[in-house]
Each structure stands twice: as C-alpha cells, then as structure tokens.
Design a protein around this motif. Structure first.
Motif, short mmCIF file in Angstrom:
data_model
loop_
_atom_site.label_atom_id
_atom_site.label_comp_id
_atom_site.label_asym_id
_atom_site.label_seq_id
_atom_site.Cartn_x
_atom_site.Cartn_y
_atom_site.Cartn_z
N SER A 134 -101.40 -56.07 60.36
CA SER A 134 -102.25 -55.00 60.85
C SER A 134 -101.87 -54.67 62.28
O SER A 134 -101.29 -55.49 63.00
N SER A 135 -102.22 -53.47 62.70
CA SER A 135 -101.88 -53.06 64.08
C SER A 135 -102.63 -53.92 65.09
O SER A 135 -102.09 -54.25 66.15
N GLU A 136 -103.87 -54.34 64.74
CA GLU A 136 -104.65 -55.18 65.65
C GLU A 136 -103.98 -56.54 65.83
O GLU A 136 -103.86 -57.04 66.95
N THR A 179 -98.34 -59.65 70.28
CA THR A 179 -97.57 -59.22 71.45
C THR A 179 -98.18 -59.77 72.73
O THR A 179 -97.46 -60.27 73.62
N LYS A 180 -99.51 -59.72 72.85
CA LYS A 180 -100.17 -60.25 74.05
C LYS A 180 -99.94 -61.76 74.17
O LYS A 180 -99.71 -62.28 75.27
N PHE A 181 -100.00 -62.45 73.04
CA PHE A 181 -99.79 -63.90 73.05
C PHE A 181 -98.36 -64.23 73.48
O PHE A 181 -98.14 -65.11 74.33
N LEU A 182 -97.40 -63.52 72.93
CA LEU A 182 -96.00 -63.83 73.23
C LEU A 182 -95.64 -63.57 74.69
O LEU A 182 -94.71 -64.17 75.22
N GLN A 183 -96.39 -62.68 75.34
CA GLN A 183 -96.15 -62.45 76.76
C GLN A 183 -96.51 -63.68 77.61
O GLN A 183 -96.06 -63.79 78.76
N LEU A 184 -97.29 -64.59 77.03
CA LEU A 184 -97.65 -65.82 77.74
C LEU A 184 -96.57 -66.89 77.59
O LEU A 184 -96.67 -67.95 78.21
#
Length: 517
Positions: A96-98, A104-109
């Motif tokens: 899902s897009s959510e 994506t937000k997690f991987l930025q960490l």
C-alpha cells in the motif's frame, strides 16, 4: 505524539557478583542507537530489520531519538543496504502507499558502516558515526542508549564483544546504557558454553547481556505464566496427582534445504531441544515466582533445570531422514540426528514420576509446535469411553495459535454414546483484527526497556547444558546411533514405542481442526 510519551520505563532488578542495584521508575532518556552487526546476513534481513521496522511502524521507536546502524564486512553503501532490506519489509501483498511511505521513513534511519569483526579501525569508525548521531540529537556524553544486536555466528562473539567494549561503550554512566543481544547457539556443550560466557562476562556485566531465544517471545509461550498462575482452574490439577505426561513438540515438514553443512555441526538437539523446548519446559514446570520481576521468574526456571535427572539412554530415540546425507555439504558418514525424542524426568514434589517428552524433527508429516498436557484416566470408567482417549490440554504455539481442551462429551442424539470434542480458544477467530507480534519484535522491545525476563541467564544456560552434554557427547562419539526414517513420516517407529512405554495414550478417531474465519 509528544517526546515524553516515547520514553519507556525500565523496571528491572540487576544482579552481579559484587553489586545489587534496584532500578525502578527510571525514565529512558537520550537518543537510542541500535547497531545490527552482521547486517548483510540472512538473520538480519529476514528477522532483525523487519522486527525493528514493525516496532517503528507501531510507534515504539521514536524517529526523533533512534538511529539504526548496520555493520558488516561487505563493502556496500547506505543505499545498497536499504535496498536489500526493503524487499523484506514490503512486497506485493502489503504494498500500500501508506506502508511504502512508512518503509521509506524507516529506511532513512538506517546507516551502514563497513569493517571486519576484529578491526579496531572499523569499530572506531562505528563509534564515530554513533557519536555524531548522539551529538546531532543533543545528547549529553554518556546519557545515550546503545544497543548492539549480534546477528552473527558465535565464533566471532568474543572478538566483536571485545571491540564493542574497548571502542563503542558509553563513555560514562549518566543514565545511559550499553546492551548486547547474542543469538543462540550459545556454545556446543557445557565446556564451550562456559568458555563463551566467561569471555563475554569479562567484558560486560550480566545485566548488559541479553541471550535471545526467540521462542520465549512467542505469544502463546508468553501466555503460559498467566494461564498457570492467574486461573484457579489449573492450580489443583497441575501436578503428578492429575497429569500423566507432558509432551513438548516441534515438527517441520521440510529438511535442511541447503543448510545441511551448518545443521550437521549442531543437529536437532542443539538446534531445537536444548534451548527452545527446554525453555518451554521450564515455564510449564516451574513453581510460582514470588513476583513478576525478571530475576524471580528466572530463579524458578533455574530450580526446574537443576531438578532434572540424568537422561537415560533407553529414554532417547534418534533419527535421521533418508536423503539427508545426499546433501553435498553433509559428510557421508554423518550420525547427526534430524529427529529426536528425549524423556526428561524432574525430581521434585510436584513432578516426580511424570515424564516430560521433548520431541523435535525435520522432514516429518506436518509442521507445528505445541505443548500437550495429558491427564490421567478417569477412575471407574462407567461410560466405557477410555478407548476414545484422555483429557488433554493443548497449547498450539504455531501455526494457527490456539489453546484447546480435549473432553469426552455426549454425542447429540437419543442414544447415550460418547465422543471426543474440545473447548477451543483459537486466536485467529477470537482475536480477529489483532496482529500477533513476531517474537523478535517483543524481545527487542524488552531489551530496550531493560526487561530480562524472557532472556536466558548465565546459570540457566549452564544448567541446561549440564542436562544435555553427556547425551550430545555420546552422539558425537558414535556411542548412540540414529535410526533412518522416511521423509513425510512421523519419524522412527521406535519413537512412538517410547511414548507408549512412557505412558502416553494416543487418541484415535479425533483430529483437532482449526476453525475457519
């Protein structure tokens, strides 16, 4: 969500040889650095990073405080690691897009550091990266939290722990901490386990060491203490006067599947029985602890292990499925068991005379893990229904998590005839819409919270190895041979014969069917 709501409370009693520190109501503050060592390996990609992602998705990891570092020998970039992880966090079923946005937000960490596991330079660089993150989060030196997850083979634990201790610890004790998580197997026998414990124990205090056994994080295993000690129903029944035998079973319907070389080093007893099933036995057999403090619970588990009598050769059946040695990574003369049934006997007032049957195997006819408590026959069987089977309390750990009680009831109709049925609590039906957390999620969160209840203490580990080391040495020396069995079978016929000798009565004509939603 305000930053205060992210803070977790640490309620634990820490014990060491020379010091007892009670820590209660101490807020967890400062930024959190989670370091996954062995970040490019299968364990990290399939279990550790997905568990961290789910904790992040559910709000247990605050993006304003946490940063995740991968460390391994492979020379790749941050983006390369993120790309490798992404496929284990999102697929066609949940794309899902959510969720994609959350991934994506997690991987930025996630950041990657390359280095060998005995390299001063590599760990100095890792410390530099962690420190920069802490400075960015305005953490006072020594007040941050550092969690090191060793998704690595045990052979490198000593060197990695030495590097962490020398180069990556918090510089002072201002409310922060350093903790390490080590995966099983913890050695191969009593001597090697004690040597490993000593090497790690020279570098870290026991409260800093979290020996993870993921079975202790399973939902139904976590439920055992509640079932036993919060329900009046079980209190008078849970003893040798009413229980005839207890089975703890782990079955897989596939073989080693390319892991033959690794598996052959350990075998089914080291891989499953000595740790996973023995941990479950402790929770089934232990006395009520005086409180829910981790040390009180682990004290009772150790007492159970210390009460186990030496294993008798005649109460062991070993098997190896036909075709196991066809794997080119497995020696042609291998005696490594892929199946084992072992009877343990606990020498104490509650369990004297009750066999605890631990059974595990690969390439069998089904896949499941369960606890099966079989009660004694009803005296004076006026309904002549003994042949239908005994009362059993079954806890299905996986798959289709459930608890059910097998009972004899009247068959509906005009005739007085009996049949076996069940009182059934199937989690998928009763708790629809409730996601059962993965074991690794729960245990990593426990580590962050400083709760060691579901981790293995050093004396507990020692007691477990004392039980199984003589048997393992007999197998390794060729003194006990494995029996062949066909893939897709129940295992060697001798195992069923051993169960019958131990007093287990198999139910015929009844099969528990998980309810459909």
């Amino acid at each position: 969500m305000d930053s205060g709501s992210w803070h977790l409370e640490k309620r634990a009693t820490f014990r060491s040889d020379s010091l007892v520190r009670d820590i209660d109501n101490v807020p967890e503050t400062g930024c959190l650095s989670i370091v996954v060592l062995g970040a490019s390996g299968d364990l990290a990609k399939k279990k550790t990073f997905p568990a961290l992602f789910n904790l992040f998705r559910q709000g247990f990891l605050n993006p304003d405080e946490v940063h995740i570092f991968g460390y391994a020998r492979t020379k790749i970039s941050d983006e390369d690691l993120r790309s490798r992880i992404r496929g284990f966090l999102i697929d066609d079923k949940n794309a899902s897009s959510e969720r994609s946005e959350t991934v994506t937000k997690f991987l930025q960490l996630v950041k990657y550091v390359s280095g060998s596991y005995d390299s001063e330079e590599g760990f100095q660089l890792l410390d530099k990266e962690i420190s920069e993150h802490e400075i960015l989060r305005n953490s006072a030196e020594g007040s941050s939290r550092r969690l090191f997850y060793l998704a690595l083979p045990p052979s490198v634990y000593p060197s990695v722990c030495r590097m962490i201790s020398h180069y990556c610890m918090n510089k002072s004790d201002l409310g922060g901490w350093t903790r390490i998580v080590v995966e099983k197997p913890f050695g191969k026998d009593l001597e090697s386990a004690e040597q490993l414990s000593t090497q790690i124990g020279e570098l870290f205090d026991e409260p800093q060491i979290y020996r993870i056994d993921h079975y202790l994080g399973k939902e139904l295993v976590q439920n055992l203490l509640v079932l036993r000690f919060a329900n009046r129903l079980f209190l008078p029944l849970w003893n040798r006067d009413h229980i005839d035998n207890v089975q703890i079973v782990f079955r897989e319907d596939f073989g080693t599947e390319g892991r033959g070389g690794y598996f052959d080093e350990y075998g089914i007893i080291r891989d499953i029985i000595q740790n996973h099933l023995l941990q479950v036995l402790c929770l089934v057999a232990m006395e009520k602890p005086i409180s829910l403090k981790p040390e009180h619970i682990r004290d009772e588990k150790v007492k159970v292990l210390q009460s186990v009598l030496p294993i008798k050769d005649e109460e062991v059946v070993l098997g190896q499925y036909e075709g196991y040695r066809d794997d080119p990574t497995v020696p042609h003369h291998s005696n490594t068991p892929t199946f084992a049934t072992v009877i343990l006997r606990i020498h104490n007032e509650r369990w004297e005379g009750v066999p605890f049957i631990l059974k595990a195997g690969k390439a069998l006819n089904s896949r499941k893990a369960e606890i099966r408590v079989q009660f004694k026959d009803v005296p004076g069987d006026i309904f002549k229904c003994k042949k239908q089977g005994r009362n059993e309390f079954v806890i299905r750990l996986q798959p289709s998590e459930a608890m059910y009680m097998k009972l004899t009831v009247k068959q509906p109709g005009l005739e007085m005839s009996t049949v076996q049925s069940e009182l059934d609590l199937s989690y998928g039906q009763r708790y629809q819409g409730v996601a059962i957390p993965e074991a690794y999620e729960r245990l990593i969160l426990d580590t962050i919270r400083g709760d060691q209840q579901h981790f293995v203490r050093r004396d507990e580990l020692k007691a477990a190895w004392e039980i199984f080391t003589p048997l393992l040495h007999a197998i390794d020396d060729g003194g006990m041979k494995t029996l062949p069995y066909k893939p897709g079978s129940r295992g060697p016929a001798e195992a069923d014969e051993l169960l019958a000798k131990a007093g287990y009565v198999q139910t015929h004509g009844y099969i528990w069917i998980p309810p459909t939603l």
